[in-house]
Design an enzyme around this catalytic site. Sequence first.
Site, PDB file in Angstrom:
ATOM      1  N   THR A  12     -35.830 127.718   2.487  1.00 56.92           N
ATOM      2  CA  THR A  12     -34.854 126.466   2.207  1.00 56.92           C
ATOM      3  C   THR A  12     -34.376 126.412   0.745  1.00 56.92           C
ATOM      4  O   THR A  12     -33.396 125.716   0.616  1.00 56.92           O
ATOM      5  CB  THR A  12     -35.407 125.211   2.803  1.00 56.92           C
ATOM      6  OG1 THR A  12     -36.710 125.159   1.903  1.00 56.92           O
ATOM      7  CG2 THR A  12     -35.766 125.452   4.094  1.00 56.92           C
ATOM      8  N   GLY A  13     -34.763 127.084  -0.057  1.00 55.60           N
ATOM      9  CA  GLY A  13     -34.692 126.928  -1.655  1.00 55.60           C
ATOM     10  C   GLY A  13     -33.254 127.792  -2.061  1.00 55.60           C
ATOM     11  O   GLY A  13     -32.560 128.423  -0.955  1.00 55.60           O
ATOM     12  N   ARG A  40     -42.840 120.342   5.010  1.00 52.20           N
ATOM     13  CA  ARG A  40     -41.831 119.108   4.998  1.00 52.20           C
ATOM     14  C   ARG A  40     -40.501 120.078   5.431  1.00 52.20           C
ATOM     15  O   ARG A  40     -39.743 119.065   5.731  1.00 52.20           O
ATOM     16  CB  ARG A  40     -41.790 118.681   3.527  1.00 52.20           C
ATOM     17  CG  ARG A  40     -41.010 119.430   2.607  1.00 52.20           C
ATOM     18  CD  ARG A  40     -40.940 118.573   1.154  1.00 52.20           C
ATOM     19  NE  ARG A  40     -40.482 119.383   0.090  1.00 52.20           N
ATOM     20  CZ  ARG A  40     -41.240 120.127  -0.682  1.00 52.20           C
ATOM     21  NH1 ARG A  40     -42.623 120.153  -0.600  1.00 52.20           N
ATOM     22  NH2 ARG A  40     -40.790 120.817  -1.657  1.00 52.20           N
ATOM     23  N   CYS A 129     -34.636 136.298 -14.355  1.00 53.21           N
ATOM     24  CA  CYS A 129     -33.141 136.457 -14.104  1.00 53.21           C
ATOM     25  C   CYS A 129     -32.253 137.067 -15.252  1.00 53.21           C
ATOM     26  O   CYS A 129     -31.601 138.141 -15.125  1.00 53.21           O
ATOM     27  CB  CYS A 129     -32.611 135.282 -13.535  1.00 53.21           C
ATOM     28  SG  CYS A 129     -33.199 133.852 -14.548  1.00 53.21           S
ATOM     29  N   GLN A 156     -28.242 129.789 -19.713  1.00 56.68           N
ATOM     30  CA  GLN A 156     -28.773 129.880 -18.447  1.00 56.68           C
ATOM     31  C   GLN A 156     -28.379 128.637 -17.772  1.00 56.68           C
ATOM     32  O   GLN A 156     -28.486 127.662 -18.130  1.00 56.68           O
ATOM     33  CB  GLN A 156     -30.157 129.894 -18.501  1.00 56.68           C
ATOM     34  CG  GLN A 156     -30.598 131.326 -19.263  1.00 56.68           C
ATOM     35  CD  GLN A 156     -32.162 131.527 -19.299  1.00 56.68           C
ATOM     36  OE1 GLN A 156     -32.704 132.112 -20.054  1.00 56.68           O
ATOM     37  NE2 GLN A 156     -32.799 131.307 -18.003  1.00 56.68           N
ATOM     38  N   SER A 159     -28.519 126.131 -12.043  1.00 56.36           N
ATOM     39  CA  SER A 159     -29.157 126.555 -10.750  1.00 56.36           C
ATOM     40  C   SER A 159     -30.421 127.459 -10.817  1.00 56.36           C
ATOM     41  O   SER A 159     -31.130 127.534 -10.092  1.00 56.36           O
ATOM     42  CB  SER A 159     -28.104 127.328 -10.154  1.00 56.36           C
ATOM     43  OG  SER A 159     -27.495 128.369 -10.883  1.00 56.36           O
ATOM     44  N   GLY A 160     -30.752 128.196 -12.086  1.00 55.65           N
ATOM     45  CA  GLY A 160     -31.918 128.730 -12.399  1.00 55.65           C
ATOM     46  C   GLY A 160     -33.161 127.847 -12.204  1.00 55.65           C
ATOM     47  O   GLY A 160     -34.298 128.186 -12.151  1.00 55.65           O
ATOM     48  N   LYS A 213     -41.279 135.720 -21.786  1.00 54.45           N
ATOM     49  CA  LYS A 213     -41.185 136.742 -20.624  1.00 54.45           C
ATOM     50  C   LYS A 213     -40.052 137.783 -20.778  1.00 54.45           C
ATOM     51  O   LYS A 213     -40.324 138.959 -20.559  1.00 54.45           O
ATOM     52  CB  LYS A 213     -40.501 135.674 -19.366  1.00 54.45           C
ATOM     53  CG  LYS A 213     -41.496 134.830 -18.725  1.00 54.45           C
ATOM     54  CD  LYS A 213     -40.733 133.900 -17.549  1.00 54.45           C
ATOM     55  CE  LYS A 213     -41.387 132.922 -17.237  1.00 54.45           C
ATOM     56  NZ  LYS A 213     -40.590 132.047 -16.095  1.00 54.45           N
ATOM     57  N   HIS A 242     -25.667 133.323 -15.266  1.00 54.88           N
ATOM     58  CA  HIS A 242     -26.151 133.246 -16.803  1.00 54.88           C
ATOM     59  C   HIS A 242     -25.410 133.974 -17.783  1.00 54.88           C
ATOM     60  O   HIS A 242     -24.689 135.125 -17.200  1.00 54.88           O
ATOM     61  CB  HIS A 242     -27.884 133.769 -16.809  1.00 54.88           C
ATOM     62  CG  HIS A 242     -28.790 132.699 -16.184  1.00 54.88           C
ATOM     63  ND1 HIS A 242     -28.418 131.433 -15.702  1.00 54.88           N
ATOM     64  CD2 HIS A 242     -30.066 133.136 -15.779  1.00 54.88           C
ATOM     65  CE1 HIS A 242     -29.619 130.981 -15.226  1.00 54.88           C
ATOM     66  NE2 HIS A 242     -30.499 132.012 -15.125  1.00 54.88           N
TER      67      HIS A 242
END
Length: 337
Positions: A12-13, A40, A129, A156, A159-160, A213, A242
């Site tokens: 659902t993400g 949920r 990403c 970025q 929405s990230g 990262k 991005h």
Amino acid sequence: MKKFNVAIIGATGMVGRTFLSILKERNFPISDLRLLASARSKGQKMQFGTEEMEVRELTSDSLEDIDIALFSAGGSISQKYAPVAAEAGATVIDNSSAWRMHDEVPLVVPEVNPHALTPNNGIIANPNCSTIQMVVPLRPLHEAAGLKRLVVSTYQAVSGKGKNAVEEMISQTEQLSVGGLVTPQEFPHQIAFNALPHIDVFLEDGYTKEEQKMVNETRKIMEIPGLPVSATCVRVAVRTGHCVSLNAEFEASITPSQARRALSGFPGIVVMDDPAKDSYPTPVFAEGRDEVFVGRIRKDPSVENGLNLWIVSDNLRKGAALNTVQIAELLAENWHD
């Protein structure tokens, strides 16, 4: 071709929903599709093409009889359930940072290092990403001239950080446009009309986890353990897409025209580089597109063999869901029961 039982964890993400779109667009060979999320979200209805599907609660039992499990539910969920799925016989492709730097877990961008996949990979990691969209053009440039050093700044999209972050930016924009006040929830400061040099947590050396990262993942994917990389990651008031400003130094001479030729012939890259016609990539242009767009290719006069590049890609697609599905496609092509 064999058809596969596929599970989407975190369905659902924003990335989970993009998984659904891309699997349908690319006609991935699915026998059974299982949409899994937290308690949920249980019972929520989602569309897969013309089919309406119901979301099930993620449990250990829900991962039985799965061939390929696509995870996009956060690091703690991946740490708990990815080994469960792998033990049950699934090949896991995980979007979180939980497994990326494990020596036994391949970190894969299909255009860059498909050879990292083997038939025995129980868990496969999808990179960060911004790392993904940077290493795609780095591969042909490295082959042409040999990477020596990278200095990268990212810009970025919100929405990230997820759906709530996008909604907060939109809400703040509306409130500020009529003279209202805002109270940040998803970010430490106002994000609308703003830029925050702060993604993920700060480490003791002053860099953020996001910046670290990019250093570690780039070295692993490019298979250059000692490559000097310096990163600054910034969250900007952009919905999707991005941007990476990259300064790359090489071992051998490479001109902008040579770089354009190398990039133009590489899978997944579109060169947009005609400043006289205002042609360069932007997040708005890249949104909804699968390619990595490269422009503003120019010589760095401060070093002997340096180039500057501007790289843009849809972070929900190539930066997450598309790269994951491309890994799954590689698995499908080489599947051994």
